[in-house]
Design a protein around this motif. Structure first.
Motif, short mmCIF file in Angstrom:
data_model
loop_
_atom_site.label_atom_id
_atom_site.label_comp_id
_atom_site.label_asym_id
_atom_site.label_seq_id
_atom_site.Cartn_x
_atom_site.Cartn_y
_atom_site.Cartn_z
N THR A 190 21.42 -12.83 -59.00
CA THR A 190 20.67 -11.83 -58.24
C THR A 190 19.46 -12.44 -57.51
OG1 THR A 190 19.18 -11.28 -60.06
CG2 THR A 190 21.26 -10.07 -59.97
N GLY A 191 19.08 -13.65 -57.88
CA GLY A 191 17.93 -14.28 -57.24
C GLY A 191 16.60 -13.88 -57.85
N LYS A 192 16.61 -12.93 -58.78
CA LYS A 192 15.34 -12.62 -59.46
C LYS A 192 15.54 -12.43 -60.96
CE LYS A 192 15.38 -7.67 -58.55
NZ LYS A 192 14.72 -6.53 -57.97
N SER A 193 14.47 -12.71 -61.69
CA SER A 193 14.56 -12.63 -63.15
C SER A 193 14.73 -11.18 -63.59
CB SER A 193 13.30 -13.20 -63.80
OG SER A 193 13.43 -14.57 -63.95
N PRO A 194 15.64 -10.92 -64.52
CA PRO A 194 15.75 -9.56 -65.05
C PRO A 194 14.54 -9.23 -65.91
CG PRO A 194 17.15 -11.05 -66.30
CD PRO A 194 16.58 -11.85 -65.16
N ARG A 252 17.96 -16.04 -73.26
CA ARG A 252 17.52 -16.92 -72.16
C ARG A 252 18.68 -17.35 -71.28
NH1 ARG A 252 12.25 -20.24 -73.73
NH2 ARG A 252 11.28 -18.64 -75.00
N LYS A 267 12.62 -8.11 -69.19
CA LYS A 267 12.90 -8.30 -70.62
C LYS A 267 12.46 -7.05 -71.37
CE LYS A 267 11.65 -13.14 -70.46
NZ LYS A 267 10.71 -14.10 -71.00
N LYS A 308 19.64 -14.40 -63.13
CA LYS A 308 18.75 -14.88 -62.07
C LYS A 308 19.55 -15.68 -61.04
CE LYS A 308 14.36 -17.05 -61.10
NZ LYS A 308 13.31 -17.97 -61.53
N LYS A 309 20.49 -16.46 -61.52
CA LYS A 309 21.32 -17.26 -60.63
C LYS A 309 22.10 -16.35 -59.67
CE LYS A 309 24.66 -21.04 -60.95
NZ LYS A 309 24.91 -22.26 -61.68
N ILE A 320 19.46 -14.51 -69.07
CA ILE A 320 18.45 -14.37 -68.02
C ILE A 320 18.71 -15.39 -66.92
CG2 ILE A 320 15.97 -14.74 -67.53
CD1 ILE A 320 15.48 -13.41 -70.35
N VAL A 321 19.03 -16.63 -67.31
CA VAL A 321 19.34 -17.68 -66.33
C VAL A 321 20.54 -17.27 -65.48
CG1 VAL A 321 20.23 -20.05 -66.09
CG2 VAL A 321 18.33 -19.59 -67.65
#
Lengths: 230, 82
Positions: free
Chosen positions: A25-29, A15, A31, A22-23, A18-19
């Motif tokens: 690239t601007g989008k969630s990777p 997690r 899973k 996301k911070k 992932i945070v």
């Protein structure tokens, strides 16, 4: 940027990673689960830290034989970038993706603290090409089996081919035990032959906010992703 | 039959657990030993009766999963059911 985080039973830094991604690239990777046998084409896969399969048998041994590993090997043979952090590094070694071995910390203690890493004179690698040899990064470690060992020939090969990414470095006169685990040549992270796979014991995802005490991890991940995307 | 796999760290590989046990044994007054090495044992119960076949399969298990041959040695023993 198409990134994914591979998750195993017992992963516990997924997690945070992932945070961090996301911070940046601007989008969630995406899973990926350890049982996944299908994965789309990706630019980067991260194997996060934790205690996959409870560290049973040997750290990373059971995860390294999971179905997802075949996908990960296909990913790197396509030239995809792969980052293994902590238990992720142990998994890469157990899967024979990176050489050597990670054994019990020399002082038998689980070590959880900040370390100073010196960027080495490495081969061309998207993970390091934004940094200069001798740059320092402060990134924390948290592990029990991070003591990197290899035979003399392999150590020589890693040094000569520029495949050592980071070494633990003394950062102040009072800090004498700067190497947290006793690893040979103070190795904290190594690269594959083509520089596109990096295994490292320190946790960059734990250093992405000033409240963490530093943001060098964010700097490292951001630069890596910029280079991977090209 | 039982297949017993004994796994130990290779000579030259640091065994900090062994060192810690070494220290404590000496604190207790035991000094008549040197070079402690620790390891682990894996016991498999197998129905087959052909020793060679079992040995071959156990060896394959060791190579593929049970042992990290970079740092560990192993020895396989077969014990037949009575």
């Amino acid at each position: 940027m198409r990134a994914a985080v591979a998750i195993f039973p017992g992963s516990n830094c997924d997690r945070d990673m992932i945070v961090a991604l996301k911070k940046i690239t601007g989008k969630s990777p995406l899973k990926l689960w350890h049982k996944d046998t299908e994965a789309p084409n990706l630019d980067l896969i991260v194997i996060p830290g934790g205690f996959s399969f409870g560290d049973y048998l040997r750290c990373g041994a059971l995860a390294a034989r999971s179905p997802i590993i075949k996908n990960i090997k296909n990913h790197i043979s396509r030239g995809g970038a792969l980052l293994g952090v902590c238990n992720g590094f142990q998994i890469l070694i157990e899967a024979n993706i990176l050489p050597g071995s990670l054994v019990r910390n020399k002082k038998l203690l689980f070590t959880c603290r900040e370390t100073t890493l010196e960027v080495q004179n490495s081969l061309q690698s998207p993970f390091l090409s934004s940094f200069n040899t001798g740059d320092y990064l402060n990134i924390p470690v948290a592990h029990n089996e991070g003591n990197y060992i290899a035979n003399t020939e392999l150590l020589k090969e890693l040094e000569n081919d520029g495949r050592i990414a980071f070494k633990y470095k003394q950062n102040s006169e009072i800090e004498t035990d700067y190497n947290p685990n006793g690893s040979l040549h103070d190795i904290a992270g190594i690269l594959s032959k083509n520089g596109r796979v990096l295994g490292m014991m320190p946790h960059p995802e734990r250093s992405i906010n000033s409240l963490h005490g530093g943001t060098d991890g964010l700097k490292f991940l951001t630069k890596s992703i910029e280079e991977i995307v090209g | 039959m039982k297949v017993i796999v004994n796994i130990s760290l290779k000579e030259g590989v640091l065994d900090p657990e062994g060192q810690a046990i070494d220290n404590t044994l000496r604190n207790l007054g035991f000094n008549n030993f040197n070079n402690i090495r620790t390891g682990k044992q894996i016991i498999l119960n197998i129905d087959k009766v052909n020793d060679n076949e079992v040995l071959k399969e156990a060896d394959k298990m060791c190579q593929e999963l049970l042992v990290n041959t970079v740092i560990e040695n192993y020895h396989i023993n077969i014990i037949k059911d009575k």
